[in-house]
Design a protein around this motif. Structure first.
Motif: not given
Ligand code: ADP
Length: 467
Positions: A367, A370-371, A395, A415, A420, A426-427, A430
């Protein structure tokens, strides 16, 4: 219940009254008996004082016989040998036998006074005798009155005893009735409220009674209804969560399936695309299949973590090695995004499930990459505090808005849905992390600033292997 209480109340009351009646009767009759004996003694002393022993005695006490009824009292005067000198009775003195051996006479001769109770053959009734020796002569004076024994005073005392028993019994009925009403009324109320208990309205408004014992019942009924309410709510919440999960999961699966179907249909149609396009389509089908596999694996992992109904295999894990391995996997993706990874890992060997730890690090670091933003940074720090393990993934990415900071741990929560999807996820990442942290009894915190970056901190307690 009321009838039973009243019946018992009366029974106890009457029993108590009969007992006290008997006690009262014996006490009073004993006192009366003592008084009678004393009266008899006094009357003999008075007689002794009034007699003139030089004159014929018979004439003197004859007056008494005219005023006294034979049934009320009989006076007798005996000489020292026990012969009757004078008597107020109807029989002639000559016919009366010697009284020397009589119990009261013997006692009077030895102690000055004597009492006796016996059946009189002369007048054929039970009699009470008192005899005293004269203070002025050798004579013995005796008085006899009819005495029927223990039942003597019953006639006098019975009416008052009966009246008091009846009055108390009546009082008992009234009081028992009142008392039972105060007990049965709240009981009926409680029964009515419980009878009309409805699941849709689980709140029980039970009355407070003046009886502690009843209040205990109402309190526990209230507690029970509260836990039923809580339980119903929990079930309802779980049902909703499950429903939402199924609808989300099918929705997530539908997208790749639709794509795969689209590409397959084109590939099978008459308009056969050129080789390059064909290859492109096949690659897309593969990617979609991969994302479906990822999704299904994530769902399976979550459901296993939730049910906890299988043996989790734990091994000793060298954290530095695991981290290195994960970085190796993620490095190409990071490089593609222009993100730099920096790690710091204190030597730590933990006892845990390897897949759990892998998923946890992969998701958090994945994550963070990715983000992130181009030329962004990811810092991973692994340390220990006592036997606890601390993992920090920081990050310099896009950050998470305040309102989403709690929700990002929910299943399928993203978010920004559109964004995403592009970055492929997959959402569930986390949500899996959170489930794993909970599984080890740990906690996860998130600090984030929009457009500045996010920090996820995980603490897993008592996980360090004993070395
Ligand atoms: P995904 O598979 O969409 O990454 P997660 O459950 O891992 O699903 O994360 C849920 C959402 O939280 C993500 O879609 C993203 O919008 C936000 N997110 C997670 N980690 C971060 C991060 N390090 N920085 C910014 N946004 C994040």
């Amino acid at each position: 219940m009321r009838k039973a209480i009243i019946k018992r109340f009366i029974l106890v009351m009457v029993g108590a009254m009969v007992f006290s009646g008997i006690l009262f009767y014996t006490t009073v009759s004993n006192t009366m008996h003592k008084n009678t004996k004393e009266d008899m003694r006094l009357s003999l002393i008075m007689l002794d004082n009034s007699l003139d022993y030089t004159e014929p005695l018979m004439n003197q006490i004859k007056i008494l016989s005219t005023t006294l009824d034979q049934k009320q009292a009989r006076y007798t005067i005996l000489d020292a040998k026990g012969d009757v000198i004078a008597d107020t009775g109807t029989m002639d003195i000559e016919n009366l036998e010697n009284h020397f051996e009589r119990e009261e006479v013997q006692k009077a001769l030895s102690d000055g006074i004597g009492y006796a109770k016996r059946y009189s053959t002369t007048i054929k009734t039970q009699m009470l005798y008192t005899a005293v020796t004269s203070s002025k002569s050798d004579y013995i004076l005796r008085i006899a009155i009819p005495y029927s024994g223990n039942s003597e005073y019953l006639f006098w005392l019975l009416p008052s005893i009966m009246i008091s028993i009846t009055v108390s019994a009546l009082l008992a009925v009234v009081m028992a009735d009142k008392l039972t009403k105060t007990i049965t009324k709240p009981l009926q109320q409680i029964a009515y409220i419980m009878d009309n208990y409805k699941e849709e309205n689980p709140e029980l408004s039970l009355p407070n009674t003046p009886y502690e014992e009843l209040n205990i019942i109402t309190q526990s009924a209230k507690k029970m209804s509260e836990s039923v309410e809580k339980y119903t709510e929990e079930i309802e919440f779980e049902r909703m969560v499950r429903q939402e999960f199924f609808s989300n999961a099918s929705h997530e699966l539908k997208t790749p399936i639709t794509s795969i179907r689209g590409y397959t249909e084109i590939l099978l149609s008459e308009f056969t695309p050129d080789e390059a396009t064909r290859e492109e389509f096949l690659k897309r089908i593969l990617t979609e299949t991969e994302s479906m596999t990822n999704l299904i694996n994530d769902i399976l992992l979550i459901s296993r973590l939730e049910t906890r109904d299988y043996e989790i295999e734990t091994t000793e894990i060298r954290m530095a090695m695991l981290l290195q391995d994960i970085i190796k996997t993620l490095q190409p993706i990071a490089a593609k995004q222009g993100v730099d990874l920096q790690t710091e890992c204190k030597p730590a060997i933990i006892k845990a499930n390897k897949q759990h730890m892998r998923e946890l690090l992969l998701n958090l670091i994945g994550n963070a990459i990715k983000y992130n933003k181009p030329n962004g940074m990811v810092y991973v720090t692994i340390t220990t505090i006592g036997r606890d393990l601390l993992i920090e993934v920081k990050d310099t990415g896009i950050g998470i808005p305040k309102e989403s900071r709690v929700r990002v741990f929910e299943r399928f929560y993203r978010v920004d849905k559109g964004r995403s999807r592009k970055v492929d996820g997959t959402g569930l990442g986390l949500s899996i992390v959170k489930h794993i942290v909970n599984f080890y009894g740990g906690n996860i915190t998130l600090e984030s600033k929009l457009n500045v970056g996010s920090t996820f901190t995980v603490r897993l307690p008592e996980i360090k292997a004993n070395m």
